[in-house]
Design an enzyme around this catalytic site. Structure first.
Site, PDB file in Angstrom:
ATOM      1  N   ASP A   1       9.126  15.212  -5.931  1.00 51.73           N
ATOM      2  CA  ASP A   1       7.976  15.011  -5.051  1.00 51.73           C
ATOM      3  C   ASP A   1       6.740  14.852  -5.940  1.00 51.73           C
ATOM      4  OD1 ASP A   1       5.934  15.107  -3.131  1.00 51.73           O
ATOM      5  OD2 ASP A   1       7.058  16.483  -1.857  1.00 51.73           O
TER       6      ASP A   1
ATOM      7  N   ARG B   1       3.682  14.165  -4.960  1.00 53.73           N
ATOM      8  CA  ARG B   1       2.417  14.366  -4.259  1.00 53.73           C
ATOM      9  C   ARG B   1       1.615  15.519  -4.860  1.00 53.73           C
ATOM     10  NH1 ARG B   1       4.729  14.536   1.805  1.00 53.73           N
ATOM     11  NH2 ARG B   1       6.366  15.657   0.655  1.00 53.73           N
TER      12      ARG B   1
END
Length: 378
Positions: free
Chosen positions: A304, A306
């Site tokens: 991930d 982000r």
């Protein structure tokens, strides 16, 4: 930092740049030519080694390196390309992309050089590729003493842009935290007629985020209902059946409205932060049998990518310190709490479970730890 921002736009156009590493203290060894692999022409790939006068290397993330059967105790690795034939689009793409992307017609793969830990310039190069939302792969080559004056002339006449490796790394870490509040307007929504949109732009201009203020802030609960929603063009706009993002978005708006109002942050973090182009590449890999995480890692990305620092900065701009978070993702809870935002409670927000998104949601639950028991057991 303006030079770094210009460099990012050159990189997105497939143009080479120069990083000044400052590691050796010798002018003739201070320049490193960087060529993004994505968007590079065959001519650029062929001429890079002679332009710099040294052996080029392919810089990859540890995730991509693992898919090549190597591991290294570092986030970034460099594979020296001592064989000139390796500086060939087919071979480079096979090493950087793999899984049928760029391999020869016979399915052959080149011999993989032994990876070495990346130096400062290599790390900065890959950080720029990520910031530019390109495949995290680049050719780097240190400019030799014999070519230093030639490269310096190209820098002086504007053909090549030079930036500090230190500045490039700092920019990649800090760009999202330097926001500009740009514009705002009332935008009534079907499920929340009283909605106010505020657009924030990151300092380098690459990403824009929207804060949707639902209802009247004067009547919000002390712990403001909040949804952090990462942009998903395919799901949010086109109603893709591969995910439940569009339904989560609309359900979150309706839930916040029903709770008396609050905030939805629509964050420009497509595809878990890898960008739309790479998300579509990952979709193609998923169609060969890989799950979301493995497909992203095969392309060189982490589980991930982000970062929720931008969400924290927007909340601070809105003077919000206590929230009720609408999420199924434990990372979002941890990110806000770690930044000093009090999360008083969590509320689930679901879309429908379908044949098309079942594997995607299973991967979220099994490998990402998302709280989705009610979806699968409902």
């Amino acid at each position: 930092m303006h030079q770094v921002e210009r460099a990012i736009f050159d990189i997105r156009r497939g143009l080479p740049i120069v990083l000044q590493s400052g590691e050796t203290g010798q002018d003739e060894s201070d320049y490193v030519l960087v060529q993004p692999l994505e968007g590079a022409s065959d001519r650029q790939l062929r001429t890079l080694p002679s332009a710099a006068g040294d052996v080029p290397g392919l810089v990859l993330s540890c995730h991509r390196l693992a898919s090549l059967g190597q591991s290294i105790d570092a986030e970034v690795a460099r594979l020296p390309l001592t064989n000139v034939s390796c500086v060939d689009r087919r071979h480079l793409n096979a090493m950087a992309f793999g899984a049928g992307m760029g391999q020869g017609d016979d399915g052959s793969r080149p011999r993989i050089p032994k990876a070495h830990p990346a130096d400062k310039a290599d790390r900065a190069a890959l950080a720029l590729m990520r910031r530019a939302l390109l495949i995290p792969a680049a050719l780097t080559v240190r400019v030799s003493a014999s070519q230093h004056d030639t490269v310096a002339e190209l820098i002086a006449d504007g053909t090549l842009l030079v930036v500090s490796a230190d500045d490039a790394e700092r920019h990649a870490d800090s760009a999202a935290s330097r926001l500009m509040r740009v514009s705002e307007a009332l935008v009534p929504l079907t499920d929340a007629p009283q909605s106010h949109f505020i657009l924030f732009r990151e300092a380098d201009g690459l990403r824009e985020h929207i804060a949707v203020l639902i209802g009247s802030p004067e009547t919000w609960l002390d712990a403001v209902p909040l949804r952090l929603h990462s942009a998903c063009l395919t799901g949010d706009i086109f109603g893709s059946l591969r995910c439940d993002c569009g339904e989560q978005l609309r359900n979150a708006v309706a839930d916040i409205h029903a709770m008396g109002g609050g905030v939805l942050l629509y964050l420009a973090q497509e595809g878990r932060g890898i960008g739309l182009a790479n998300k579509l590449r990952a979709y193609a890999l998923q169609d060969t049998g890989l799950d979301t995480v493995d497909a992203d890692q095969l392309l060189g990305f982490g589980e991930d990518e982000r970062c929720y620092r931008v969400a924290v900065d927007i909340l601070e701009e809105l003077s919000i310190r206590r929230v009720q978070l609408l999420t199924n993702n434990p990372l979002k809870v941890d990110a806000l709490r770690g930044a000093g935002i009090e999360v008083t409670e969590r509320q689930a927000v679901y879309g429908r479970l379908t044949d098309q998104n079942h594997r995607y949601l299973s991967t979220k639950a099994d490998r990402g730890g998302h709280w989705l028991d009610d979806v699968f057991n409902g």
